[in-house]
Design a protein around this motif. Structure first.
Motif, mmCIF file in Angstrom:
data_model
loop_
_atom_site.group_PDB
_atom_site.id
_atom_site.type_symbol
_atom_site.label_atom_id
_atom_site.label_comp_id
_atom_site.label_asym_id
_atom_site.label_seq_id
_atom_site.Cartn_x
_atom_site.Cartn_y
_atom_site.Cartn_z
ATOM 1 N N VAL A 67 0.838 -1.207 0.000
ATOM 2 C CA VAL A 67 0.000 0.000 0.000
ATOM 3 C C VAL A 67 0.871 1.254 0.000
ATOM 4 N N LEU A 68 1.912 1.250 0.826
ATOM 5 C CA LEU A 68 2.814 2.406 0.861
ATOM 6 C C LEU A 68 3.552 2.569 -0.465
ATOM 7 N N HIS A 69 4.008 1.459 -1.052
ATOM 8 C CA HIS A 69 4.722 1.540 -2.327
ATOM 9 C C HIS A 69 3.816 2.089 -3.426
ATOM 10 N N TYR A 70 2.537 1.769 -3.371
ATOM 11 C CA TYR A 70 1.601 2.272 -4.373
ATOM 12 C C TYR A 70 1.277 3.746 -4.141
ATOM 13 N N ALA A 71 1.074 4.146 -2.894
ATOM 14 C CA ALA A 71 0.523 5.466 -2.596
ATOM 15 C C ALA A 71 1.581 6.556 -2.430
ATOM 16 N N LEU A 72 2.773 6.209 -1.972
ATOM 17 C CA LEU A 72 3.780 7.237 -1.725
ATOM 18 C C LEU A 72 4.336 7.771 -3.044
ATOM 19 N N PRO A 73 4.742 9.045 -3.070
ATOM 20 C CA PRO A 73 5.245 9.642 -4.321
ATOM 21 C C PRO A 73 6.583 9.040 -4.739
ATOM 22 N N GLY A 122 10.712 12.019 5.403
ATOM 23 C CA GLY A 122 9.964 12.583 6.531
ATOM 24 C C GLY A 122 8.799 11.696 6.943
ATOM 25 N N PHE A 123 8.123 11.094 5.960
ATOM 26 C CA PHE A 123 6.994 10.214 6.267
ATOM 27 C C PHE A 123 7.437 9.021 7.100
ATOM 28 N N PHE A 124 8.522 8.371 6.703
ATOM 29 C CA PHE A 124 8.980 7.193 7.439
ATOM 30 C C PHE A 124 9.541 7.565 8.812
ATOM 31 N N VAL A 125 10.166 8.734 8.909
ATOM 32 C CA VAL A 125 10.638 9.188 10.231
ATOM 33 C C VAL A 125 9.447 9.373 11.164
ATOM 34 N N LEU A 129 6.507 8.015 10.826
ATOM 35 C CA LEU A 129 5.890 6.707 11.035
ATOM 36 C C LEU A 129 6.632 5.909 12.105
ATOM 37 N N ILE A 130 7.953 5.929 12.065
ATOM 38 C CA ILE A 130 8.746 5.207 13.067
ATOM 39 C C ILE A 130 8.561 5.816 14.450
ATOM 40 N N LEU A 131 8.576 7.158 14.522
ATOM 41 C CA LEU A 131 8.364 7.818 15.812
ATOM 42 C C LEU A 131 6.977 7.509 16.362
ATOM 43 N N ALA A 132 5.965 7.515 15.497
ATOM 44 C CA ALA A 132 4.612 7.188 15.946
ATOM 45 C C ALA A 132 4.527 5.745 16.426
ATOM 46 N N PHE A 133 5.200 4.836 15.726
ATOM 47 C CA PHE A 133 5.197 3.437 16.144
ATOM 48 C C PHE A 133 5.874 3.269 17.502
ATOM 49 N N LEU A 134 7.031 3.930 17.691
ATOM 50 C CA LEU A 134 7.735 3.828 18.970
ATOM 51 C C LEU A 134 6.909 4.434 20.097
ATOM 52 N N PHE A 135 6.228 5.559 19.817
ATOM 53 C CA PHE A 135 5.391 6.194 20.833
ATOM 54 C C PHE A 135 4.226 5.288 21.226
ATOM 55 N N LEU A 136 3.528 4.741 20.222
ATOM 56 C CA LEU A 136 2.404 3.858 20.526
ATOM 57 C C LEU A 136 2.861 2.590 21.242
ATOM 58 N N ARG A 137 4.035 2.089 20.871
ATOM 59 C CA ARG A 137 4.560 0.902 21.545
ATOM 60 C C ARG A 137 4.874 1.206 23.008
ATOM 61 N N ALA A 138 5.466 2.394 23.262
ATOM 62 C CA ALA A 138 5.760 2.770 24.642
ATOM 63 C C ALA A 138 4.476 2.950 25.449
#
Length: 226
Positions: free
Chosen positions: A19-25, A166-169, A171-180
């Motif tokens: 999905v990301l490969h299709y939708a990201l620019p 920027g999107f992946f940065v 996304l990773i920060l959001a994942f780490l925050f939700l995991r914490a």
């Protein structure tokens, strides 16, 4: 059970990546060869590869779509670009409107005009960076949707995908925050509940064992009298 969870996670990861490969620019260095307009049928499942800029497009059987024919710099593995290696790439030019993916593109006519202005020949090439999303598949008649085009000085221009970085940065920060947050919630709420539930089960088991012991002693007392 552990293998089922592992397979489910792998499948979920692959689907999310597609999905990301299709939708990201994405960005291609291209030379515009021609632009044209063609009527496309939208009466089968492949309509998922076409934009839906308004509610009426969901009911249309076919519609006119603008296309941009280009010659693209061919990229090999790990981003290596061999000298003078090219391939044909055709882009569709459709508004995305307010629908997914959320590019909010409303300037199809302007983009087609910019592409017409960049038409060139191999003897006197004009190179440009085409920003797009989507996939090209000849068998499904799927075309990537052009989002923007800008001229560049030559085919060896370096493109840095700042938005994707920027999107992946984020996304990773959001994942780490939700995991914490989840780990803290589990430590403060779920683990104490599990411990209390375990203690309660131990008390119930001990009480049942005591009752069984009393019953056995009572039965044994009657057997001894008999």
């Amino acid at each position: 059970m552990r293998n089922i969870r592992r397979v489910f996670r792998i499948v979920l990861f692959v689907v999310f990546g597609l999905v990301l490969h299709y939708a990201l620019p994405q960005h291609d260095v291209v030379r515009v060869v021609n632009t044209y307009q063609e009527r496309q049928d939208l009466n089968d499942w492949t309509r998922v590869f076409w934009a839906r800029p308004d509610d009426q497009s969901a009911e249309l059987i076919n519609r006119d779509v603008q296309f941009i024919q280009t010659v693209k710099r061919k990229t090999w593995l790990l981003g290596f670009i061999p000298r003078d290696a090219t391939e044909v790439m055709v882009y569709r030019n459709e508004d995305t409107g307010w629908s997914w993916p959320f590019y909010f593109k409303f300037d199809t006519a302007n983009l087609q005009t910019e592409a017409d202005d960049l038409v060139s020949t191999s003897e006197n090439p004009k190179w440009a960076v085409m920003t797009h999303y989507g996939w090209r598949n000849e068998y499904l008649s799927a075309f990537p949707n052009a989002i923007a085009i800008r001229p560049v000085t030559g085919p060896d221009v370096t493109i840095i995908p700042w938005f994707n970085i920027g999107f992946f940065v984020v996304l990773i920060l959001a994942f780490l925050f939700l995991r914490a947050v989840w780990l803290q919630f589990r430590e403060r709420t779920l683990d104490p509940l599990a411990v209390r539930a375990g203690d309660q089960m131990d008390h119930v088991s001990a009480d049942l064992a005591e009752r069984r012991s009393r019953w056995s002693r009572w039965v044994d007392s009657w057997r001894s009298k008999k």
